[in-house]
Write an enzyme that holds these catalytic residues in place. Sequence first.
Site, PDB file in Angstrom:
ATOM      1  N   GLU A 185       0.699  -1.092  -0.072  1.00 55.69           N
ATOM      2  CA  GLU A 185      -0.055   0.076   0.052  1.00 55.69           C
ATOM      3  C   GLU A 185       0.924   1.350   0.113  1.00 55.69           C
ATOM      4  O   GLU A 185       0.373   2.172  -0.825  1.00 55.69           O
ATOM      5  CB  GLU A 185      -1.045  -0.107   1.178  1.00 55.69           C
ATOM      6  N   HIS A 243     -11.719  -5.369   8.780  1.00 55.82           N
ATOM      7  CA  HIS A 243     -12.054  -4.766   7.697  1.00 55.82           C
ATOM      8  C   HIS A 243     -13.193  -3.791   7.780  1.00 55.82           C
ATOM      9  O   HIS A 243     -14.142  -3.614   6.662  1.00 55.82           O
ATOM     10  CB  HIS A 243     -12.554  -5.997   6.724  1.00 55.82           C
TER      11      HIS A 243
END
Lengths: 328, 329
Positions: B63, B132
């Site tokens: 990322e 999440h």
Amino acid sequence: MSARVHLDHDHVRHLLRQMIRIRHFESKCVELYQAQKILGFLHLYDGEEAVSVGVMEALGADDAVIATYREHGQAIARGIGMDVLMAEMLGKQEGCCRGRGGSMHIFDKAARFYGGNAIVGGGLPLAVGVALGDKMQGRNTVTACFFGDGAVDEGEFHESMNLAALWRLPVLFVCENNLYAMGMALERAEAQTDIVAKAAGYRMPGVAIDGMDVVAVERAARDAVEQIRAGGGPQFLECRTYRFRAHSMFDAQLYRAKDEIEAWRKKGPIVRFEGWLLTNGLIREEEVRRIEAEADSEIDGAVAFAEAGTLEPVEELERFVTMAEVPA
Amino acid sequence: MSGPASTTYREACRQGLRDALLNDPKTFLMGEDIGRYGGCYAVTKGLIDEFGEERIRDTPLSESAYVGAGIGAALVGMRPIVEIMTVNFSLLALDQIVNNAATIPHMSGGQFAVPLVIRIATGGGRRVAAQHSHSLEGWYAHIPGLRILAPAVLEDARFMLAAALADPNPVLIFEHVMLYNIEGELDPAVAAVDIARAKVRREGGDVSLIAYGNGLTKALAAAETLAAEGIAAEVVDLRVLRPLDTPTLVASVAKTRRCVIVDEGWKSGSLAAEIGMRIAEQAFFDLDAPLRRVCGREVPMPYAAHLEDAALPQPADIVAAARGLVRPA
């Protein structure tokens, strides 16, 4: 195959001059720091000049540079004017970043100099992106990314190395290994102290070179840049060097011995190159003195420019937090 | 195109991306599994076939590197759109977003802009637990230099991207995961939206419900229930989490004199706290009742359905808060 470095008089004089300009510029910065005209952090490049000077010789005007918070050497070697650099150090609006960046955040659009990044490892992903953006726009450029041995501890180093190698991007990764990440010695931080081996882990060609030898750095950088321009993907240089002074102005240097510093000073990039040139009759003593005098005079001019500079009105504080348009 | 076209939020997002790729050769997409896999929420499905691997770039699970690469590419003239699977993963790129994207324009004295768009899925409700499901967009709304968007309706899902790409600054678009499947019709007369203003989605005179993302869906449901009780709730969609459109919020509260702020984020240090304080600063004397917040419960999101439902703001919570202001016991 090896790119040739033409050691004619003009060129060796130029290399020496660049290193002396950086060294003397920073000596003046120390004075100004002690006089409390430069504030905050000041990270000196003293001892490492051969790295940026050698690498910049291999780059063209269209190439891009990303550096760290210890980037005065890169900025000067890249051709950014000492006047706007010094004005930046003094926090003046005539500075290259209008006094918003300071010593650690030098940016210069004309020089394609994308900082001055004070997050260790933070510049590597940017370098990957600059190279990607240039490549996607069909520019045959190289992005030189400077970072220290401390950066190789960071995840961003490994992510960026992998991505650049995977996408075969035109990045020259230049690790300035000065043996200490602030106070953390390389062998105390790394399970694998051979940094080139880490590059090999990403199948990226790399070499370790004597970063105190400006000609060796230039030669290796020219070789690497030639490979990159030929479409060979990224290359890696580990330049073994040493920082003669403290990490910053607040460092008591408890982590290393004085005689270690003295031993390295004797191998310094300027004393060594200058000595070699004199011994071989490639330069005369008075010429060296003249280079020094010219550098000092240039620096005096930069200080005068910076001192005469003005403070940006506080009303402008929030300017550039967001941009009205992408600058042309 | 004539009459209204039925679509989903997911499809609206995809059409926005297609438009961007068709309209500007400097635009490209980068992210994890956006290409061959088709996107973890299938938003980018099919785009790699249409635009190729150069412009729909599958990245390794890095990322920080690919967000930083988006910033670098934006610095040199590209208009990248980076996708991060979920806001929890965006923390791995926080350094690049906060220390580079948000600072370089100012730190460089205005020499550079960072015209980068980052799309991030956010929010809870899918039973995928604490790594999440969080709503961390409020953190990003803290950062000067960023524009933060939260499309909650089809129109915004379809058209906010174009406006974000036209912005020379880094823009983060938070798409709530519970919205991807919503269906509805797009007004063919609308071809663009602004990314500056909050918007009143339902008018009412008794209480203002300020919400964004999936909270808007819940606030609208709450307003239906309240209407049946004779309470006319005005529902304001924040749309833009930074910079906040305070005048629109203050105007609504000045009219209704009561306010409930709905925010899936945790209450402490939340975006809801910021909004409440602005209303207190600018509309204190318009208020007939204390400000109220309906926020996510202060727990890591649990997996079990009944616990997750209890952790998230629900329409019944909003109804209770609003009722309590309009008809105090």
